[in-house]
Design a protein around this motif. Structure first.
Motif, short mmCIF file in Angstrom:
data_model
loop_
_atom_site.label_atom_id
_atom_site.label_comp_id
_atom_site.label_asym_id
_atom_site.label_seq_id
_atom_site.Cartn_x
_atom_site.Cartn_y
_atom_site.Cartn_z
N THR A 177 89.48 60.54 49.58
CA THR A 177 90.02 60.13 48.29
C THR A 177 91.33 59.38 48.48
O THR A 177 91.95 59.44 49.54
CB THR A 177 90.26 61.35 47.39
N LYS A 178 91.74 58.64 47.44
CA LYS A 178 92.94 57.80 47.49
C LYS A 178 92.89 56.92 48.73
O LYS A 178 93.89 56.73 49.44
CB LYS A 178 94.22 58.65 47.50
N TYR A 205 92.79 61.07 51.88
CA TYR A 205 92.85 62.53 51.85
C TYR A 205 91.44 63.12 51.75
O TYR A 205 90.57 62.59 51.06
CB TYR A 205 93.67 63.01 50.66
N ASN A 226 90.28 66.87 50.67
CA ASN A 226 90.80 68.15 50.17
C ASN A 226 92.31 68.27 50.36
O ASN A 226 92.82 69.30 50.82
CB ASN A 226 90.09 69.33 50.84
N ASP A 227 93.02 67.21 50.00
CA ASP A 227 94.48 67.14 50.05
C ASP A 227 95.05 67.11 51.47
O ASP A 227 96.27 67.16 51.65
CB ASP A 227 95.12 68.32 49.29
N VAL A 228 94.20 67.02 52.48
CA VAL A 228 94.67 66.90 53.86
C VAL A 228 94.70 65.42 54.23
O VAL A 228 93.68 64.74 54.11
CB VAL A 228 93.76 67.67 54.83
N PRO A 229 95.85 64.90 54.67
CA PRO A 229 95.92 63.48 55.02
C PRO A 229 95.16 63.18 56.31
O PRO A 229 95.33 63.87 57.32
CB PRO A 229 97.42 63.22 55.19
N THR A 259 84.17 68.37 55.43
CA THR A 259 85.26 68.63 54.47
C THR A 259 85.79 70.05 54.63
O THR A 259 87.00 70.28 54.51
CB THR A 259 84.78 68.41 53.03
N SER A 310 89.63 71.12 55.83
CA SER A 310 90.45 72.09 55.08
C SER A 310 90.93 73.20 55.99
O SER A 310 92.09 73.64 55.93
CB SER A 310 89.65 72.68 53.93
N GLY A 319 93.56 71.81 58.25
CA GLY A 319 94.73 71.49 57.43
C GLY A 319 95.59 72.69 57.13
O GLY A 319 96.80 72.58 56.89
N ASN A 320 94.97 73.86 57.13
CA ASN A 320 95.71 75.09 56.84
C ASN A 320 96.33 75.72 58.08
O ASN A 320 97.01 76.75 57.99
CB ASN A 320 94.79 76.11 56.16
#
Length: 308
Positions: free
Chosen positions: A65-66, A94, A96-99, A298, A302, A305-306
């Motif tokens: 996304t983005k 991104y 799941n909000d992870v760049p 995905t 995630s 990313g965590n």
């Protein structure tokens, strides 16, 4: 006279061959910095994870996304993908909000690039700040327990090309990226591998997910029966034409790695048995597994990313 002429011809071939001079068009640290500076003007993002999409797996990039999408052809001094199924795009965005930074298409030795050129994007990703690499590939299944459509988590690899000294890090070491000598014992991060196994269970994919050893052959031809028999004796479970040198360069940079293979055909070690591998089959199997692979990747992103 004849011998002198043949000697001169042989010397000329050696002087102009990549075997003798594999540093032609090799990227220096300054070259890669210039590419990074160009891209940094197009994107405002510090990616944590680099992703390489293999043959038939380019749709994984659609989860981003983005997205800021840049064609390889528009990047100065950047190689071009010439293989079907490799779209030739670099994507920042991104999951799941992870760049992430994603290669929608990679470069292969058989395309005429040196291994140093093939792994240049890994070093570029390092300059952007990635700490983790996820590499995917399409591969032939050598393990008799594998089926077409299975996903093999790579626990290790066998660097066949490296046996003859064909290594992406051959030549003077660039300490901007890593040390001259480094360990490959845990080439594929064991903590990430165990985490992915948990994800597989949560998604209910145990029936199609395997674990094994991958090897990269030079290509572009698929392997002979005799070659497959030899690889099986050496403990290889899946055979492809990529990933090994990318992971080697990534580990040199201190990047943690995870990789998986989509088994697109079954390798036969018996003469006159089985079907011949072909590119159409590879692409077809990749397309049939698009949805599952997107969900799996995905979730892996995630999970990583965590991590700290």
């Amino acid at each position: 006279m004849f011998l002198n002429t043949m000697t001169e011809l042989f010397d000329s071939v050696l002087k102009n061959s990549d075997m003798c001079n594999d540093k032609i068009n090799e990227y220096t640290f300054q070259d890669i910095c210039k590419i990074k500076d160009f891209l940094a003007r197009e994107v405002d993002l510090v990616p944590k994870i680099g992703i390489i999409c293999g043959t038939g797996l380019g749709s994984l990039a659609e989860t981003i996304t983005k997205a800021v999408i840049i064609d390889y052809k528009d990047i100065p001094n950047f190689p071009m993908s010439t293989v079907e199924g490799h779209k030739g795009k670099l994507i920042f965005g991104y999951i799941n909000d992870v760049p992430v930074i994603c290669m929608q298409g990679r470069f292969h030795y058989y395309e005429g690039y040196s291994l140093a050129q093939c792994v240049m994007p890994i070093r570029l990703m390092k300059l952007f700040g990635i700490t983790h690499l996820i590499a995917s590939n399409a591969a032939g299944g050598l393990n008799p327990n594998f089926k077409v459509g299975d996903i093999m988590l790579q626990k290790d690899h066998l660097n066949i090309m490296g046996f003859s000294g064909n290594n992406p890090l051959r030549g003077p070491n660039d300490t901007n990226f890593g040390p001259r000598f480094f360990a490959m014992t845990n080439a594929y991060d064991p903590t990430i591998l165990e985490g992915v196994k948990d994800i597989v269970k949560q998604l209910g994919l145990e029936q199609i997910v395997q674990e094994g050893v991958y090897t990269c052959m030079g290509g572009p031809n698929y392997e002979t029966t005799a070659e497959l028999r030899a690889l099986k004796i050496l403990g290889v479970d899946a055979v492809g034409m990529s990933t090994v040198h990318e992971v080697t360069a990534a580990r040199h940079c201190g990047i943690k790695c995870f990789a998986f293979s989509l088994i697109t055909n079954i390798c036969s070690t018996e003469y006159g048995v089985g079907t011949e591998a072909n590119c159409e089959e590879v692409l077809e199997v990749g397309k049939s597994k698009e949805k599952i692979l997107k969900i799996l990747v995905t979730n892996i992103v995630s999970y990583i990313g965590n991590q700290d």
